[in-house]
Motif scaffolding. Structure first.
Motif, PDB file in Angstrom:
ATOM      1  N   ARG A   1       0.947  -1.496  -0.178  1.00 24.11           N
ATOM      2  CA  ARG A   1       0.068  -0.099   0.015  1.00 24.11           C
ATOM      3  C   ARG A   1       0.839   1.341   0.040  1.00 24.11           C
ATOM      4  N   ASN A   2       1.887   1.155   0.668  1.00 26.11           N
ATOM      5  CA  ASN A   2       3.012   2.509   0.901  1.00 26.11           C
ATOM      6  C   ASN A   2       3.601   2.507  -0.507  1.00 26.11           C
ATOM      7  N   GLN A   3       3.818   1.680  -1.169  1.00 27.68           N
ATOM      8  CA  GLN A   3       4.348   1.682  -2.305  1.00 27.68           C
ATOM      9  C   GLN A   3       3.687   2.268  -3.429  1.00 27.68           C
TER      10      GLN A   3
ATOM     11  N   LEU B   1       1.191   4.134  -2.718  1.00 32.07           N
ATOM     12  CA  LEU B   1       0.894   5.293  -2.018  1.00 32.07           C
ATOM     13  C   LEU B   1       2.225   6.677  -2.549  1.00 32.07           C
ATOM     14  N   VAL B   2       3.101   5.982  -2.353  1.00 29.98           N
ATOM     15  CA  VAL B   2       4.442   6.782  -2.643  1.00 29.98           C
ATOM     16  C   VAL B   2       4.410   6.997  -4.196  1.00 29.98           C
ATOM     17  N   ARG B   3       3.983   6.064  -4.908  1.00 33.38           N
ATOM     18  CA  ARG B   3       3.947   6.379  -6.332  1.00 33.38           C
ATOM     19  C   ARG B   3       2.904   7.263  -6.917  1.00 33.38           C
ATOM     20  N   GLN B   4       1.682   7.143  -6.075  1.00 35.54           N
ATOM     21  CA  GLN B   4       0.682   8.272  -6.357  1.00 35.54           C
ATOM     22  C   GLN B   4       1.360   9.475  -5.949  1.00 35.54           C
ATOM     23  N   ILE B   5       1.825   9.536  -4.791  1.00 36.55           N
ATOM     24  CA  ILE B   5       2.156  10.679  -4.309  1.00 36.55           C
ATOM     25  C   ILE B   5       3.042  11.304  -5.442  1.00 36.55           C
ATOM     26  N   ARG B   6       4.212  10.612  -5.719  1.00 35.49           N
ATOM     27  CA  ARG B   6       5.085  10.903  -6.780  1.00 35.49           C
ATOM     28  C   ARG B   6       4.570  11.438  -8.002  1.00 35.49           C
ATOM     29  N   GLU B   7       3.400  10.691  -8.584  1.00 36.60           N
ATOM     30  CA  GLU B   7       2.822  11.006  -9.871  1.00 36.60           C
ATOM     31  C   GLU B   7       2.196  12.214  -9.531  1.00 36.60           C
ATOM     32  N   ARG B   8       1.552  12.353  -8.579  1.00 33.40           N
ATOM     33  CA  ARG B   8       0.822  13.551  -8.076  1.00 33.40           C
ATOM     34  C   ARG B   8       1.683  14.802  -8.168  1.00 33.40           C
TER      35      ARG B   8
END
Lengths: 149, 701
Positions: free
Chosen positions: B315-317, B319-326
């Motif tokens: 999940r964190n991965q 989330l991290v990717r999402q945040i990075r993409e965002r």
């Protein structure tokens, strides 16, 4: 040819606003071979009164020939021509258009309204007299037609 | 924007779901764990109880074997003739000797007693004189052995002699040669001896062995104190519930420790009616399994931790990717926003974002300049407010149709009212931006100030109108000239002539000459007017260009001049002439004027020779009209084409000097050119060009 060629004097209605031209026409007709009575009116309205025998022209004769200038005050020569040619009583009266200009438009309009003849007023007296001569010839052609048969 | 789609978290990893999932995972693992533990416990319990039963069986066999051996030994001893003899003689000494021998040779036999048939004790070993003569008929063992006079093993009892501890009696009847009972041999077997046998069987921790007699009194126990007094085995009562030979063990509450359960296994000793019991503490079993369970539990916990950890990590991965993409998307957005802002602000045209209601949402500097409002003022207004009232309906109509989706954008020229009330013309282009759902969001407007252009166009329009009016006035003038100017002339001329005609004989020659001049002047004046009219009519009466046969036009011109040509003896020659674009009547006039000139300006000694030809020069035909006339000096080459320009006196060559000017005007009307080349005394060549007939007409000669 002699003046006696035609017995009765014909009535000619001259519609001409220019007194000089009118006088010239009178002078020319005076010397004409045809016995004639020239009636002169100065504008289109008066011409129509004359033709309809109204007002001071109540006793006016029915003219045998109309000499019509195109450029007239009050009622234009074209309007006079149109009215004459659409009136059953008047339309048989021959109309000769006298005008100064050789403007094609005037010519065309006149012919569309069935003027019998069109003559440019010449500047030279000699030529003017020839014109009168040609009117005489024209008249003779007209009057000959019914009798000549 | 580069991140076209952002990876989404699976639903089961979102928010509280992941913890729910972890909990469920924990529950299932715990369930499995408990199940495994239970299974394990059950299996070791079954195993243990099986072992217990086996132990019980083995123990009963051993005891039976031991007792049988003891009985056999005693029977063998009892049948000895010497012993029988001693009994018969009531020889106590002898008998005691025999007894001692028996004890000495058989380690399993502790002490031995001889009684008569009526149970009167008369010999004992080890010797105890105080008991000699005691009647033991009340003893249970005597009732047992005397019932059928068979060997008998007694129940547990407390010894009467010696140490007062627990013992059992093994009794064998003694027969004489006739088979009569002459006494009883009694072995007092101490339970210590038995316990030695019993203890040869090793038991698991928590398992306890117990042996009871026929009545349930303990003969041996590793759990209860039994050797000082008779003790009833607490589980003896359930013996009947245990089936033999069974493989089941039954759970029973622990009599010693409250709350504990013991599993009881049992095996009977058939020969004497005793029972062997083995009880087991289930807690010990559990304790035994405990380390296993701990291990299993630890493993399960570890599995859970790892699995849940993996889920959290996953999940964190995401989330991290999402945040990075965002972040990336935001950076992109920022950059594009920055670019847009720069473009927007620095644009040389007015730009604006306009709300659906018409409110200005964002305006750039140029738009402020165009409208004259500061940005903050403009943003409080709508486009309707600053639109010229006459243009508002048109614009609103376009907006309505844009919103209806009739077109993706529109452009129109409209007027805005500036802050100081002036009108600015703008070329407005509007596009509609829709949101994700496709609903109209806002307009993008580009507003270009075209006031200067519109003013220029307006000026041009005014000029054009002026020109048209001027042309119309010129036409009017021409008509007036033709009519009104000629009338006075006619008066002058006609009456002068009338004068001469009527009063000719009264006039002298001078008067006639004067009249002649007056008439001539009037005539010339009229000619000038007519020429001027002709000149003006080139354009006012001209027809639009059409294909025409120039050869025919030349023919007509020559025909018109037939009299002049014949009179002068002129010769006009030509080659095949092309079809060109033009006004036939005017081309006839051009030819006519040029040929008439050539005839007029011929050299007296030579009759006029005129040659007309044409050659093609790039889209145009160039006509040549060459003569052999008097020629023109080159300094007059331009002058001859001007209105009323004459190179000769009227007495030399008549004419008003309008002919070539008319030619020039007619030719230039069709984009052509006219010029002259000449050598005085040799002749002149007039050139003019006319457009060829376009190929599409297909009739170009």
């Amino acid at each position: 040819m002699s003046k006696n060629y035609v017995g009765e004097a014909i009535d000619i209605l001259l519609v001409e606003d220019n007194a000089g031209d009118a006088r010239l026409a009178k002078e020319a007709m005076r010397d004409s071979k045809i016995r004639n009575t020239l009636h002169h009116v100065g504008d289109g309205e008066e011409a129509m009164e004359f033709l309809y025998q109204k007002g001071k022209h109540a006793d006016a004769p029915r003219p045998d020939l109309i000499l019509l200038d195109l450029n007239l005050p009050r009622k234009d020569g074209r309007a006079v021509l149109e009215e004459v040619k659409t009136d059953d009583n008047l339309k048989r009266i021959p109309v000769v258009i006298l005008t100064t200009s050789s403007d094609e438009q005037d010519i065309l309009r006149s012919y569309n309204l069935h003027a019998n003849c069109y003559i440019t007023k010449p500047i030279d007296l000699t030529q003017f007299l020839k014109v009168v001569q040609s009117i005489e010839d024209f008249w003779l052609t007209i009057v000959k037609l019914p009798n000549g048969r | 924007m580069t991140s076209s789609r952002v990876q989404t978290i699976p639903w089961f990893l979102t928010g509280r779901n992941i913890f729910l999932l972890g909990f469920l995972l924990f529950l299932s693992l715990t369930g499995s764990f408990l199940f495994l533990c239970y299974e394990h416990y059950e299996s070791i319990k079954v195993q243990a109880l099986k072992e217990d039963r086996a132990s019980a069986n083995l123990l009963s066999l051993l005891l039976e074997e031991h007792l049988e051996k003891v009985v056999k030994t005693m029977e063998a001893y009892a049948s000895r003739p010497l012993l029988i003899q001693a009994i018969r003689k009531q020889d106590t000494t002898k008998a005691t000797e025999h007894l001692a021998k028996l004890v000495a040779t058989n380690p399993g036999i502790d002490s031995v007693v001889l009684t008569d048939k009526a149970a009167n004790l008369w010999a004992i070993y080890p010797v105890r004189p105080e008991v000699i003569g005691m009647n033991l008929a009340h003893r249970e063992w005597y009732q047992g052995v005397s019932r059928e006079w068979k060997p008998y093993i007694s129940n547990a009892m407390i010894r009467l002699v010696g140490e007062k501890d627990l013992a059992v009696h093994i009794c064998v009847p003694i027969f004489d040669e006739q088979g009569e009972v002459i006494g009883i041999l009694v072995n007092t077997q101490r339970t210590v001896t038995l316990s030695k046998i019993i203890e040869r069987i090793p038991l698991d921790v928590g398992a306890r062995s117990n042996v009871t007699d026929r009545k349930g009194y303990l003969i041996f126990s590793t759990r209860f104190a039994y050797d000082k007094e008779l003790k009833l085995y607490p589980y003896y009562g359930v013996k009947s519930q245990i089936t033999y030979p069974g493989d089941q063990s039954i759970p029973l509450p622990d009599p010693l420790e409250k709350g504990k359960t013991r599993y009881l296994s049992s095996s009977p000793i058939e020969s004497c009616g005793w029972s062997v019991f083995i009880s087991r503490d289930n807690h010990v079993l559990l304790k035994e399994g405990l380390h296993h369970y701990l291990q299993l539990g630890t493993t399960v916990l570890l599995i859970w931790v790892v699995a849940f950890g993996a889920l959290l990590f996953l999940r964190n991965q995401i989330l991290v990717r999402q945040i990075r993409e965002r972040l990336q998307a935001e950076r992109e957005l920022f950059r594009s926003e920055e670019r847009f802002r720069a473009t927007f602000e620095q644009a040389a045209v007015g730009m604006a974002l306009v709300g659906i209601d018409g409110r200005w949402l964002r305006v750039n500097q140029r738009l402020c300049e165009i409208t004259g409002y500061p940005a903050e003022d403009l943003l409080t207004k709508t486009f309707q407010e600053i639109t010229h009232p006459d243009d508002l309906d048109l614009d609103l109509d376009h907006v309505r149709r844009l919103l209806a989706g009739e077109f993706p954008d529109y452009s129109l020229e409209k007027r805005y009212l500036t802050r100081d009330g002036a009108t600015v013309w703008a070329n407005l282009t509007v596009g509609l931006v829709r949101d994700e759902q496709g609903a109209p969001d806002y307009f993008i407007a580009v507003i270009e100030d075209i006031t200067e252009r519109m003013e220029a166009e307006e000026k041009l329009r005014t000029l054009n109108e002026d020109l048209i009016r001027s042309n119309r006035e010129l036409e009017q003038f021409a008509y007036i000239a033709s009519h009104d100017l000629q009338e006075p002339l006619r008066m002058v001329s006609s009456y002068t002539q009338l004068l001469a005609r009527r009063y000719g004989e009264l006039l002298d020659q001078d008067a006639k000459d004067f009249i002649g001049f007056a008439v001539d002047g009037a005539n010339r004046m009229q000619q000038l007017i007519q020429d001027l009219l002709a000149y003006s009519r080139i354009t006012t009466r001209g027809k639009p260009p059409e294909p025409l046969d120039s050869h025919d036009a030349l023919g007509e011109a020559v025909a018109n001049l037939q009299a002049t040509i014949q009179e002068s003896g002129a010769l006009v020659t030509t080659v095949d002439l092309p079809r060109v674009m033009g006004d036939r009547g005017q081309l006839v006039q051009v030819f006519q004027n040029l040929i008439a000139n050539a005839v007029k300006f011929h050299r007296p000694e030579e009759p006029p020779r005129i040659h007309v030809s044409a050659e093609r020069t790039g889209g145009f035909w160039t006509f040549r009209v060459a003569d052999n006339g008097i020629g023109i000096e080159s300094k007059y080459f331009d002058q001859v084409f001007q209105v009323f320009q004459r190179l000769h006196t009227r007495s030399e060559y008549p004419g008003t000097g309008i002919g070539l000017a008319i030619c020039k005007r007619a030719i230039e009307r069709f984009g052509g050119r006219i010029w002259v080349e000449s050598e005085p005394g040799t002749g002149s060549t007039f050139f003019f060009t006319l457009p060829e007939v376009p190929d599409t007409k297909g009739d170009n000669k």
